[in-house]
Design a protein around this motif. Structure first.
Motif, mmCIF file in Angstrom:
data_model
loop_
_atom_site.group_PDB
_atom_site.id
_atom_site.type_symbol
_atom_site.label_atom_id
_atom_site.label_comp_id
_atom_site.label_asym_id
_atom_site.label_seq_id
_atom_site.Cartn_x
_atom_site.Cartn_y
_atom_site.Cartn_z
ATOM 1 N N LEU A 153 0.837 -1.200 0.000
ATOM 2 C CA LEU A 153 0.000 0.000 0.000
ATOM 3 C C LEU A 153 0.873 1.250 0.000
ATOM 4 O O LEU A 153 0.509 2.274 -0.572
ATOM 5 N N ARG A 154 2.057 1.127 0.627
ATOM 6 C CA ARG A 154 2.915 2.297 0.734
ATOM 7 C C ARG A 154 3.392 2.779 -0.639
ATOM 8 O O ARG A 154 3.364 3.979 -0.931
ATOM 9 N N GLU A 155 3.769 1.803 -1.490
ATOM 10 C CA GLU A 155 4.225 2.179 -2.832
ATOM 11 C C GLU A 155 3.093 2.792 -3.640
ATOM 12 O O GLU A 155 3.304 3.742 -4.399
ATOM 13 N N THR A 156 1.878 2.209 -3.480
ATOM 14 C CA THR A 156 0.745 2.745 -4.223
ATOM 15 C C THR A 156 0.402 4.148 -3.736
ATOM 16 O O THR A 156 0.080 5.026 -4.535
ATOM 17 N N LEU A 157 0.494 4.348 -2.407
ATOM 18 C CA LEU A 157 0.194 5.669 -1.874
ATOM 19 C C LEU A 157 1.250 6.689 -2.305
ATOM 20 O O LEU A 157 0.976 7.884 -2.375
ATOM 21 N N ALA A 158 2.464 6.214 -2.604
ATOM 22 C CA ALA A 158 3.476 7.138 -3.096
ATOM 23 C C ALA A 158 3.101 7.661 -4.473
ATOM 24 O O ALA A 158 3.455 8.789 -4.834
ATOM 25 N N ARG A 159 2.376 6.814 -5.246
ATOM 26 C CA ARG A 159 1.947 7.258 -6.577
ATOM 27 C C ARG A 159 0.631 8.006 -6.532
ATOM 28 O O ARG A 159 0.385 8.897 -7.342
ATOM 29 N N PHE A 160 -0.262 7.599 -5.646
ATOM 30 C CA PHE A 160 -1.607 8.181 -5.595
ATOM 31 C C PHE A 160 -1.871 8.492 -4.128
ATOM 32 O O PHE A 160 -2.492 7.713 -3.422
ATOM 33 N N SER A 161 -1.363 9.609 -3.670
ATOM 34 C CA SER A 161 -1.342 9.876 -2.233
ATOM 35 C C SER A 161 -2.708 10.299 -1.723
ATOM 36 O O SER A 161 -3.624 10.579 -2.494
ATOM 37 N N GLU A 162 -2.814 10.348 -0.413
ATOM 38 C CA GLU A 162 -4.072 10.758 0.199
ATOM 39 C C GLU A 162 -4.446 12.169 -0.235
ATOM 40 O O GLU A 162 -5.601 12.464 -0.527
ATOM 41 N N ARG A 163 -3.428 13.032 -0.302
ATOM 42 C CA ARG A 163 -3.657 14.398 -0.737
ATOM 43 C C ARG A 163 -4.227 14.427 -2.154
ATOM 44 O O ARG A 163 -5.193 15.151 -2.437
ATOM 45 N N ASP A 164 -3.654 13.585 -3.053
ATOM 46 C CA ASP A 164 -4.111 13.555 -4.442
ATOM 47 C C ASP A 164 -5.556 13.086 -4.529
ATOM 48 O O ASP A 164 -6.384 13.707 -5.177
ATOM 49 N N TYR A 165 -5.852 11.931 -3.873
ATOM 50 C CA TYR A 165 -7.206 11.396 -4.092
ATOM 51 C C TYR A 165 -8.261 12.238 -3.416
ATOM 52 O O TYR A 165 -9.384 12.309 -3.901
ATOM 53 N N THR A 166 -7.903 12.881 -2.296
ATOM 54 C CA THR A 166 -8.899 13.761 -1.685
ATOM 55 C C THR A 166 -9.209 14.932 -2.604
ATOM 56 O O THR A 166 -10.374 15.289 -2.808
ATOM 57 N N ARG A 167 -8.173 15.504 -3.204
ATOM 58 C CA ARG A 167 -8.416 16.629 -4.110
ATOM 59 C C ARG A 167 -9.174 16.187 -5.341
ATOM 60 O O ARG A 167 -10.124 16.852 -5.764
ATOM 61 N N LEU A 168 -8.736 15.051 -5.934
ATOM 62 C CA LEU A 168 -9.370 14.609 -7.184
ATOM 63 C C LEU A 168 -10.848 14.294 -6.980
ATOM 64 O O LEU A 168 -11.653 14.519 -7.885
ATOM 65 N N ALA A 169 -11.194 13.768 -5.780
ATOM 66 C CA ALA A 169 -12.599 13.459 -5.528
ATOM 67 C C ALA A 169 -13.453 14.712 -5.682
ATOM 68 O O ALA A 169 -14.543 14.666 -6.262
ATOM 69 N N PHE A 170 -12.935 15.842 -5.183
ATOM 70 C CA PHE A 170 -13.718 17.077 -5.300
ATOM 71 C C PHE A 170 -13.619 17.666 -6.705
ATOM 72 O O PHE A 170 -14.577 18.254 -7.195
ATOM 73 N N VAL A 171 -12.454 17.485 -7.356
ATOM 74 C CA VAL A 171 -12.294 18.005 -8.718
ATOM 75 C C VAL A 171 -13.330 17.379 -9.646
ATOM 76 O O VAL A 171 -13.932 18.066 -10.478
ATOM 77 N N GLY A 172 -13.572 16.061 -9.492
ATOM 78 C CA GLY A 172 -14.552 15.388 -10.349
ATOM 79 C C GLY A 172 -15.922 16.011 -10.234
ATOM 80 O O GLY A 172 -16.567 16.327 -11.240
#
Lengths: 81, 265
Positions: free
Chosen positions: B173-192
């Motif tokens: 999970l750590r490697e995946t979070l390095a590519r798609f971090s919590e900051r990224d997915y939280t922002r993208l959720a609202f961007v959509g």
């Protein structure tokens, strides 16, 4: 509609539902729940609702099974009731 | 045990009532049912309107997508908001930030909690690494082709999220979070959501209704309003896909680590 196909799917659907509810190992229940989702997906596809079938295949049989498995592995694996 | 008996009696009674209600339904594919034929002297036939006019209105061959994204755009927008709310709820309930959590700390040793107790799953890990980009390309096809064939933003978004979940499950999970971090997915959720609502708000700029995509023919440089509606549908599908992708991965990341985003399955 192909009636025999329908009946086979529906029988397996009911069986899967009963097994998912009655089995004590929650990891097995999660897997059977995935089978249940996939059977419903087949049923939708057979009725011509391909969009809904696609959603059911991705959400019902795919991601929700993974989410349930993740939850089971973080809680207790055996059902107490 | 007593509670179980009462519960099963309640379930049987409810099921019987539901089955009794089903008798009143029109037959499967009945052309004379109210949605297909309309009510005499009352509502016109909704299904018939969509079947006869969707291609004329928006040049979209897949009626389901046209109904979801255009005619019933409000519904789909707030369905996406529901997904976002579910993600926020999981975040609010599960996510914990502890002071002793060091993000650079090494991975915890495999415990009996993991599926097979082996964190080095080489074969599975590499196979999933090869499969993930293919899944993502197919998901992009599903999103982009949603108004020509079955599919659309929701299905494609779930598949995109599932590809990240696959990487987190098979690798770490750590490697995946390095590519798609919590900051990224939280922002993208609202961007959509904002893409969807923004495309809905743009027609109001020129004095049309909310989500009346026909007004956007100037923006998309199309000749008629039909193609503008078609392009706007693609736009809102992309918005839905971004939100759903982010929320699916957020749910998995929080559920599999008890909200700590460390370790993982």
């Amino acid at each position: 509609m192909i009636v025999t196909f329908d009946i086979i799917i529906l029988v397996f659907l009911v069986l899967a539902a009963i097994i998912a509810l009655s089995v004590k190992d929650l990891l097995a229940a999660a897997m059977v729940f995935g089978i249940y989702g996939f059977l419903i997906c087949l049923l939708w596809a057979e009725m011509g609702a391909v969009d809904v079938a696609f959603t059911e295949a991705t959400v019902g049989a795919g991601v929700s099974t993974v989410l349930i498995v993740a939850t089971v592995l973080n809680t207790r694996r055996r059902s107490t009731d | 045990m007593k509670a179980k008996i009462f519960a099963s009696i309640a379930v049987v009674i409810t099921g019987a009532i539901l089955l009794y209600a089903v008798i009143d339904f029109p037959d499967f594919g009945d052309p004379g049912s109210p949605p297909n034929a309309g009510v005499p002297g009352g509502a016109p036939a909704a299904s018939r309107y969509y079947i006869q006019n969707t291609y004329r209105d928006s040049k979209v061959p897949n009626l389901v997508t046209a109904v979801l994204a255009d005619y019933r755009g409000y519904d789909t927008m707030f369905e996406t908001v529901v997904i976002l709310t579910a993600g926020i709820s999981i975040f609010a309930i599960l996510r914990v930030v502890r002071r002793d959590d060091d993000p650079s700390a090494p991975e915890p040793v495999a415990s009996d909690r993991t599926i097979d107790g082996d964190h080095h799953r080489i074969i599975v890990g590499i196979t999933c690494r090869i499969a993930a980009p293919l899944i993502q390309i197919f998901a992009l096809y599903v999103v982009a082709h949603g108004h020509y064939s079955p599919g659309g933003g929701f299905q494609g978004g779930v598949m995109l999220g599932a590809s990240f979940i696959l990487l987190a499950l098979s690798g770490s999970l750590r490697e995946t979070l390095a590519r798609f971090s919590e900051r990224d997915y939280t922002r993208l959720a609202f961007v959509g959501i904002l893409i969807y609502a923004g495309l809905g708000l743009l027609p109001m700029w020129v004095g049309r209704n909310f989500l009346d995509y026909g007004a956007l023919s100037g923006l998309f440089m199309t000749k008629g309003e039909e193609m503008a509606r078609s392009h706007s549908m693609l736009g809102v599908e992309i918005g839905v896909a971004i939100t759903v992708m982010s929320i699916m991965f957020a749910m998995f990341a929080n559920l599999s680590t008890r909200g700590r985003l460390q370790g993982g399955l």
